[in-house]
Design an enzyme around this catalytic site. Sequence first.
Site, PDB file in Angstrom:
ATOM      1  N   LYS A   1       1.013  -1.090   0.045  1.00  0.00           N
ATOM      2  CA  LYS A   1      -0.268   0.331   0.013  1.00  0.00           C
ATOM      3  C   LYS A   1       0.964   1.276  -0.039  1.00  0.00           C
ATOM      4  CE  LYS A   1      -2.012   2.970   1.869  1.00  0.00           C
ATOM      5  NZ  LYS A   1      -1.663   4.609   1.624  1.00  0.00           N
TER       6      LYS A   1
ATOM      7  N   GLY B   1       6.101   5.008   8.783  1.00  0.00           N
ATOM      8  CA  GLY B   1       5.270   6.387   8.699  1.00  0.00           C
ATOM      9  C   GLY B   1       5.383   6.921   9.964  1.00  0.00           C
ATOM     10  N   SER B   2       4.169   7.566  10.251  1.00  0.00           N
ATOM     11  CA  SER B   2       4.318   8.520  11.318  1.00  0.00           C
ATOM     12  C   SER B   2       4.061   7.840  12.769  1.00  0.00           C
ATOM     13  CB  SER B   2       3.330   9.701  11.461  1.00  0.00           C
ATOM     14  OG  SER B   2       1.906   9.083  11.240  1.00  0.00           O
TER      15      SER B   2
ATOM     16  N   GLY C   1       1.457   4.812  13.090  1.00  0.00           N
ATOM     17  CA  GLY C   1       1.952   3.607  13.564  1.00  0.00           C
ATOM     18  C   GLY C   1       1.407   2.927  14.642  1.00  0.00           C
TER      19      GLY C   1
ATOM     20  N   GLU D   1       8.467   1.142  11.568  1.00  0.00           N
ATOM     21  CA  GLU D   1       9.663   2.090  11.221  1.00  0.00           C
ATOM     22  C   GLU D   1       9.117   3.787  11.318  1.00  0.00           C
ATOM     23  OE1 GLU D   1      12.793   1.127  11.079  1.00  0.00           O
ATOM     24  OE2 GLU D   1      12.698  -0.774  10.073  1.00  0.00           O
TER      25      GLU D   1
ATOM     26  N   CYS E   1      13.426  10.178   7.616  1.00  0.00           N
ATOM     27  CA  CYS E   1      13.080   9.686   9.122  1.00  0.00           C
ATOM     28  C   CYS E   1      14.534   9.925  10.123  1.00  0.00           C
ATOM     29  CB  CYS E   1      12.552   8.265   9.222  1.00  0.00           C
ATOM     30  SG  CYS E   1      13.695   7.156   8.277  1.00  0.00           S
TER      31      CYS E   1
ATOM     32  N   GLU F   1       9.516  16.135  16.078  1.00  0.00           N
ATOM     33  CA  GLU F   1       9.914  15.638  14.539  1.00  0.00           C
ATOM     34  C   GLU F   1       9.363  16.906  13.697  1.00  0.00           C
ATOM     35  OE1 GLU F   1       8.411  12.368  12.349  1.00  0.00           O
ATOM     36  OE2 GLU F   1      10.721  11.977  11.795  1.00  0.00           O
TER      37      GLU F   1
HETATM   38  P1  NAD Z   1       1.669   8.638   7.609  1.00  0.00           P
HETATM   39  O1  NAD Z   1       1.807   7.753   8.723  1.00  0.00           O
HETATM   40  O2  NAD Z   1       0.828   9.351   7.596  1.00  0.00           O
HETATM   41  O3  NAD Z   1       1.528   7.606   6.389  1.00  0.00           O
HETATM   42  C1  NAD Z   1       2.651   6.394   6.106  1.00  0.00           C
HETATM   43  C2  NAD Z   1       1.551   5.458   5.436  1.00  0.00           C
HETATM   44  O4  NAD Z   1       0.644   5.086   6.063  1.00  0.00           O
HETATM   45  C3  NAD Z   1       0.923   5.952   4.205  1.00  0.00           C
HETATM   46  O5  NAD Z   1       0.858   4.933   2.919  1.00  0.00           O
HETATM   47  C4  NAD Z   1      -0.618   6.364   4.565  1.00  0.00           C
HETATM   48  O6  NAD Z   1      -1.540   6.147   3.551  1.00  0.00           O
HETATM   49  C5  NAD Z   1      -0.797   5.038   5.453  1.00  0.00           C
HETATM   50  N1  NAD Z   1      -1.808   5.224   6.471  1.00  0.00           N
HETATM   51  C6  NAD Z   1      -2.233   6.463   7.055  1.00  0.00           C
HETATM   52  N2  NAD Z   1      -3.216   6.195   7.949  1.00  0.00           N
HETATM   53  C7  NAD Z   1      -3.392   4.799   8.093  1.00  0.00           C
HETATM   54  C8  NAD Z   1      -4.309   3.935   8.852  1.00  0.00           C
HETATM   55  N3  NAD Z   1      -4.962   4.584   9.927  1.00  0.00           N
HETATM   56  N4  NAD Z   1      -3.845   2.758   8.758  1.00  0.00           N
HETATM   57  C9  NAD Z   1      -3.032   2.307   7.927  1.00  0.00           C
HETATM   58  N5  NAD Z   1      -2.250   2.844   7.148  1.00  0.00           N
HETATM   59  C10 NAD Z   1      -2.572   4.207   7.176  1.00  0.00           C
HETATM   60  O7  NAD Z   1       3.257   9.211   7.395  1.00  0.00           O
HETATM   61  P2  NAD Z   1       3.587  10.034   6.598  1.00  0.00           P
HETATM   62  O8  NAD Z   1       3.143  11.410   6.634  1.00  0.00           O
HETATM   63  O9  NAD Z   1       3.174   9.572   4.983  1.00  0.00           O
HETATM   64  O10 NAD Z   1       5.225   9.828   6.576  1.00  0.00           O
HETATM   65  C11 NAD Z   1       6.033  10.735   7.390  1.00  0.00           C
HETATM   66  C12 NAD Z   1       6.388   9.958   8.735  1.00  0.00           C
HETATM   67  O11 NAD Z   1       7.080   8.709   8.213  1.00  0.00           O
HETATM   68  C13 NAD Z   1       7.639  10.711   9.702  1.00  0.00           C
HETATM   69  O12 NAD Z   1       7.122  10.652  10.812  1.00  0.00           O
HETATM   70  C14 NAD Z   1       8.624   9.989   9.127  1.00  0.00           C
HETATM   71  O13 NAD Z   1       9.665  10.014  10.218  1.00  0.00           O
HETATM   72  C15 NAD Z   1       8.333   8.606   9.274  1.00  0.00           C
HETATM   73  N6  NAD Z   1       9.098   7.733   8.360  1.00  0.00           N
HETATM   74  C16 NAD Z   1       9.956   6.855   9.093  1.00  0.00           C
HETATM   75  C17 NAD Z   1      10.866   6.110   8.286  1.00  0.00           C
HETATM   76  C18 NAD Z   1      11.564   4.746   9.079  1.00  0.00           C
HETATM   77  O14 NAD Z   1      11.922   3.973   8.377  1.00  0.00           O
HETATM   78  N7  NAD Z   1      11.707   5.001  10.335  1.00  0.00           N
HETATM   79  C19 NAD Z   1      10.915   6.125   7.301  1.00  0.00           C
HETATM   80  C20 NAD Z   1      10.175   7.266   6.302  1.00  0.00           C
HETATM   81  C21 NAD Z   1       9.214   7.633   7.064  1.00  0.00           C
END
Ligand code: NAD
Length: 478
Positions: A177, A230-231, A235, A252, A286, A380
């Site tokens: 996804k 993601g965030s 998470g 992550e 990240c 962050e």
């Molecule tokens: P996000 O959490 O909004 O989205 C990440 C993914 O999750 C997207 O595909 C989104 O569509 C999906 N998503 C959103 N809501 C969901 C839900 N309720 N259930 C399941 N999936 C859902 O994050 P973002 O704004 O896209 O990315 C930024 C964040 O990601 C930052 O905090 C960054 O630090 C983190 N990040 C971490 C790493 C790592 O490896 N540690 C790498 C890249 C980004």
Amino acid sequence: MSDIGFETRHCLIGDGWRPAEGGTLPLGNPSDGTCLAEIAAGGPAEVDAAVAAARAAAEGEWGRSTAAERGRLLARLGRLVEARAEELARLEALDVGKPLSQARADALALARYLEFYGGAADKVMGETIPFERGYTVWTLREPYGVTAHIVPWNYPMQIIGRSVGAALAMGNACVLKPAEEACLTALAFARLAQEAGLPAGALNVVPGTGRDAGAALAGHPGVDHISFTGSVTTGEAVQIAAAHNVRPVTLELGGKSPQVVFADADLDRALPFLVRAGIQNAGQTCSAAARILVERAVLDEVTGRMSAAYRALRLGPALSDPDVGPLISARQKALVEGHLARGGDVLAEARAEGLPEGGHYVPPRLLGGVPPDHALAQEEIFGPVQVILPFDGEDEAVRIANGTEYGLVAGVWTRDGGRQLRMARALRAGQVFLNNYGAGGGVELPFGGIGKSGHGREKGFEALYGFSTLKTVAAWHG
Ligand code: NAD
């Protein structure tokens, strides 16, 4: 849009590319705010179908493949990705707003992940365990079955490489996804995987929003393992959804990573690493080094040299290959500007001139004058912003460096060998870099966090353990 030959409005389910019941979503171009493409608005119906297709693959031809066969297939896919690296880089640059040369590095990293996991697929072994007389006991590493991969927009190709690459190497069937803000290279990758001969259902792609496609996937009872990047907030939601089905999750998440500069550091070597780790991908990384801890004796020198580097940064649209591109969206720009409104002394800011109307540009900013517990030094920001924090001596450096809820990556700059080893032990992080930062990407190096940076490890050989489950077999033979 691309010679790789995929339709942006489609999902890949089994061996078929098809539109989503929910219609389409617009995909923005961060460099100028125009609409780049329409993408599928996948939702529960497509997720159901993708999970079913993955299950069929896990129990069919793909599930019966040998490790060597999977290794060869991944290596072939890696070569296809490498051959198409320029095209993939262009797509990623357009979609993410990432400077072209950074997108190129990501495409080559994807190829390298596939080469690495292709080579590793047939080297994952169990063990025999000394046990009571009359028994032989051994362990088997087996795939989970269906793995879900929920990916953010900032490094789509790299994150697909490290998670889908490792999961496929172990024989899992994947449902990917991608983020609604950037999903073109996920679709292109899936097309190349078909070209490489990946059987139907081994990789399915369902673009769509987090609320519709992401949540449906995270809570799906047919999914055996979830890898989420993601965030922190999302998470938590993913972990809760997985808990309802008692499924393992790799998280992550974010960070507020420090680089610690001692007075005896080789500053000529350190400087480019300090700045690059803040502005790469416009700070939407990240592992960005958002906090620069500087021993007071070299505070003026480091501040002065970093400020000069900031003032020389070139902002621009992704395809012009600037030092810094736009942020991913108007929403992300507003979030970053909200953080910046909280104060701090502006030590330096990059110039913003001649930028396209409608692009989501935020000039990189170097901040000082905030204590370590200030929100700007704790939360962050996910934009091109670094905070300089002075310290006196090793103990205070460790206290400040470890003083956030995160623990993803840390860097240390010192010529003192004993101090390097002490700091490596004392810092609370999943990776510590001594006199470097990031080790050039580190496909081979296990990566992940502690605290609110998440749990589980991806990258390196370690990921192969993460994407497999261990079975113990005890045979009694008398
Ligand atoms: P996000 O959490 O909004 O989205 C990440 C993914 O999750 C997207 O595909 C989104 O569509 C999906 N998503 C959103 N809501 C969901 C839900 N309720 N259930 C399941 N999936 C859902 O994050 P973002 O704004 O896209 O990315 C930024 C964040 O990601 C930052 O905090 C960054 O630090 C983190 N990040 C971490 C790493 C790592 O490896 N540690 C790498 C890249 C980004």
